[in-house]
Design a protein around this motif. Structure first.
Motif, PDB file in Angstrom:
ATOM      1  N   ALA A 179       0.822  -1.209   0.000  1.00 23.11           N
ATOM      2  CA  ALA A 179       0.000   0.000   0.000  1.00 23.11           C
ATOM      3  C   ALA A 179       0.859   1.264   0.000  1.00 23.11           C
ATOM      4  O   ALA A 179       0.395   2.332  -0.393  1.00 23.11           O
ATOM      5  N   SER A 180       2.127   1.140   0.394  1.00 19.86           N
ATOM      6  CA  SER A 180       2.995   2.315   0.365  1.00 19.86           C
ATOM      7  C   SER A 180       3.279   2.756  -1.068  1.00 19.86           C
ATOM      8  O   SER A 180       3.643   3.896  -1.302  1.00 19.86           O
ATOM      9  N   VAL A 181       3.087   1.851  -2.022  1.00 17.13           N
ATOM     10  CA  VAL A 181       3.273   2.171  -3.437  1.00 17.13           C
ATOM     11  C   VAL A 181       1.926   2.304  -4.144  1.00 17.13           C
ATOM     12  O   VAL A 181       1.723   3.183  -4.967  1.00 17.13           O
ATOM     13  N   ILE A 182       1.006   1.420  -3.783  1.00 15.60           N
ATOM     14  CA  ILE A 182      -0.303   1.376  -4.431  1.00 15.60           C
ATOM     15  C   ILE A 182      -1.317   2.038  -3.512  1.00 15.60           C
ATOM     16  O   ILE A 182      -1.910   1.393  -2.652  1.00 15.60           O
TER      17      ILE A 182
ATOM     18  N   THR B 176      -9.930   7.535  -1.680  1.00 13.22           N
ATOM     19  CA  THR B 176     -10.641   6.512  -2.457  1.00 13.22           C
ATOM     20  C   THR B 176     -10.140   5.093  -2.231  1.00 13.22           C
ATOM     21  O   THR B 176     -10.888   4.148  -2.442  1.00 13.22           O
ATOM     22  N   CYS B 177      -8.894   4.925  -1.785  1.00  9.92           N
ATOM     23  CA  CYS B 177      -8.363   3.562  -1.663  1.00  9.92           C
ATOM     24  C   CYS B 177      -8.601   2.948  -0.283  1.00  9.92           C
ATOM     25  O   CYS B 177      -8.794   1.750  -0.166  1.00  9.92           O
TER      26      CYS B 177
ATOM     27  N   PRO C 119     -12.728  -4.012   2.595  1.00 10.14           N
ATOM     28  CA  PRO C 119     -12.670  -4.801   3.830  1.00 10.14           C
ATOM     29  C   PRO C 119     -12.914  -3.978   5.094  1.00 10.14           C
ATOM     30  O   PRO C 119     -12.794  -4.486   6.196  1.00 10.14           O
ATOM     31  N   HIS C 120     -13.268  -2.710   4.949  1.00 12.28           N
ATOM     32  CA  HIS C 120     -13.507  -1.869   6.116  1.00 12.28           C
ATOM     33  C   HIS C 120     -14.889  -2.107   6.702  1.00 12.28           C
ATOM     34  O   HIS C 120     -15.754  -2.710   6.086  1.00 12.28           O
ATOM     35  N   ASN C 121     -15.066  -1.580   7.897  1.00 10.22           N
ATOM     36  CA  ASN C 121     -16.319  -1.699   8.618  1.00 10.22           C
ATOM     37  C   ASN C 121     -16.444  -0.436   9.470  1.00 10.22           C
ATOM     38  O   ASN C 121     -15.562  -0.160  10.290  1.00 10.22           O
TER      39      ASN C 121
ATOM     40  N   LEU D  39      -3.592  -4.855   4.482  1.00  5.13           N
ATOM     41  CA  LEU D  39      -3.227  -3.904   3.438  1.00  5.13           C
ATOM     42  C   LEU D  39      -3.944  -2.568   3.612  1.00  5.13           C
ATOM     43  O   LEU D  39      -3.390  -1.515   3.363  1.00  5.13           O
ATOM     44  N   TRP D  40      -5.197  -2.624   4.066  1.00  7.21           N
ATOM     45  CA  TRP D  40      -5.996  -1.406   4.245  1.00  7.21           C
ATOM     46  C   TRP D  40      -5.991  -0.919   5.691  1.00  7.21           C
ATOM     47  O   TRP D  40      -6.722  -0.004   6.032  1.00  7.21           O
TER      48      TRP D  40
END
Length: 114
Positions: free
Chosen positions: A35-38, A45-46, A72-74, A99-100
């Motif tokens: 995630a540091s790159v993407i 938004t990500c 995958p958030h809640n 990742l998130w």
């Protein structure tokens, strides 16, 4: 000036400053793994810059609420997108795995790296 405490570091910022940018400017990596790159570079938004924040910060707006309501958030876990948070007073920040940043295992606390 508000104080931010994250990953064992304490620093100050202007009131109204963007939490993601303040942490990056002070050497705090708000991302896990790839995630540091993407990531969306602060557009909200990500969802990869999710953290738990305690203290005086802005209320979540529609963009943040929308992203955090999608897997995958809640919304119930109380995470915030650091890129959408304005620091209004003293805050402490905790980062979780995944990742998130959606996981249950703490990666770092305000006081230290786990």
């Amino acid at each position: 000036m508000p104080t931010v405490q994250a990953e064992g570091k304490t620093f100050t910022c202007e009131s109204g400053a963007n939490l993601r940018q303040v942490m990056l400017d002070n050497g705090i990596d708000v991302y896990n793994g790839a995630a540091s790159v993407i990531n969306c570079h602060g557009l909200g938004t990500c969802g990869t810059c999710a953290v738990q924040v305690q203290g005086a910060v802005s209320e979540p707006e529609w963009r943040e609420k929308t992203r955090l309501s999608l897997p995958p958030h809640n919304l119930e876990n109380g995470r915030r997108l650091s890129c959408q948070v304005k620091v209004l007073g003293d805050v402490t920040v905790t980062k979780y795995d995944g990742l998130w940043g959606q996981g249950d295992r703490v990666m770092w606390t305000p006081e230290r790296v786990v």
